[in-house]
Design a protein around this motif. Sequence first.
Motif, PDB file in Angstrom:
ATOM      1  N   ALA A 176       5.827  -0.664   4.548  1.00  0.00           N
ATOM      2  CA  ALA A 176       6.442  -0.291   5.775  1.00  0.00           C
ATOM      3  C   ALA A 176       7.234  -1.455   6.166  1.00  0.00           C
ATOM      4  CB  ALA A 176       5.347   0.083   6.880  1.00  0.00           C
ATOM      5  N   TYR A 177       6.927  -2.828   5.928  1.00  0.00           N
ATOM      6  CA  TYR A 177       7.552  -3.935   6.572  1.00  0.00           C
ATOM      7  C   TYR A 177       9.019  -3.876   5.794  1.00  0.00           C
ATOM      8  CZ  TYR A 177       5.738  -5.695   1.839  1.00  0.00           C
ATOM      9  OH  TYR A 177       5.270  -5.812   0.635  1.00  0.00           O
ATOM     10  N   LEU A 178       9.114  -3.545   4.578  1.00  0.00           N
ATOM     11  CA  LEU A 178      10.489  -3.411   4.041  1.00  0.00           C
ATOM     12  C   LEU A 178      11.351  -2.627   4.897  1.00  0.00           C
ATOM     13  CD1 LEU A 178      10.232  -3.973   0.190  1.00  0.00           C
ATOM     14  CD2 LEU A 178      11.082  -5.609   1.979  1.00  0.00           C
ATOM     15  N   ARG A 179      11.107  -1.423   5.036  1.00  0.00           N
ATOM     16  CA  ARG A 179      11.553  -0.405   5.689  1.00  0.00           C
ATOM     17  C   ARG A 179      11.975  -0.804   7.349  1.00  0.00           C
ATOM     18  NH1 ARG A 179      10.056   2.500   9.905  1.00  0.00           N
ATOM     19  NH2 ARG A 179       7.868   2.096   9.411  1.00  0.00           N
ATOM     20  N   ILE A 180      10.966  -1.557   7.984  1.00  0.00           N
ATOM     21  CA  ILE A 180      11.335  -2.254   9.180  1.00  0.00           C
ATOM     22  C   ILE A 180      12.568  -3.262   9.035  1.00  0.00           C
ATOM     23  CG2 ILE A 180      10.439  -3.624  11.054  1.00  0.00           C
ATOM     24  CD1 ILE A 180       7.754  -1.972  10.450  1.00  0.00           C
TER      25      ILE A 180
END
Length: 149
Positions: A84-88
């Motif tokens: 999720a952190y890369l998507r964010i």
Amino acid sequence: LLSKRKVCGILTEMSCELDHIEHIIIGIGINVNTPSFPTDICSVATSVQIEKGTPCDRKSLMAAILNIFEPLYQGFLEGHLHPAYLRICRELSILIGEEITYESSQGVTTATAIDIDSSGHLVVRHKNGSTEALLSGEVHLGTESYREH
């Protein structure tokens, strides 16, 4: 960034050998209740108080940040394939699609930021069409002047 001005910064330090990492330290500096900035940086710096118009409770802000950060960090530790952190980072990046300047061992370079790869590197495309994944360094939007903000 808030209102296109810098409200915080992330500092990292790493000590490593060829075959292992000794330690990594990550720090976050946030301009929370700074009512104003000197004239020479007021066009590039802001604070939560300036943006909200009222002082901010530092403890509540820190709790909110840590409550969001904790599950993202846990996902990182667990090695999730589509974290999720890369998507964010990709969705909220102000760099992707923009022309940037950065300093490397070859000097100051201009390129277009095109992605954040699965390892978290900023991927840039040079004018000759080649791409490069940046591991670390200071990146600036635009090309008019390369100066530290």
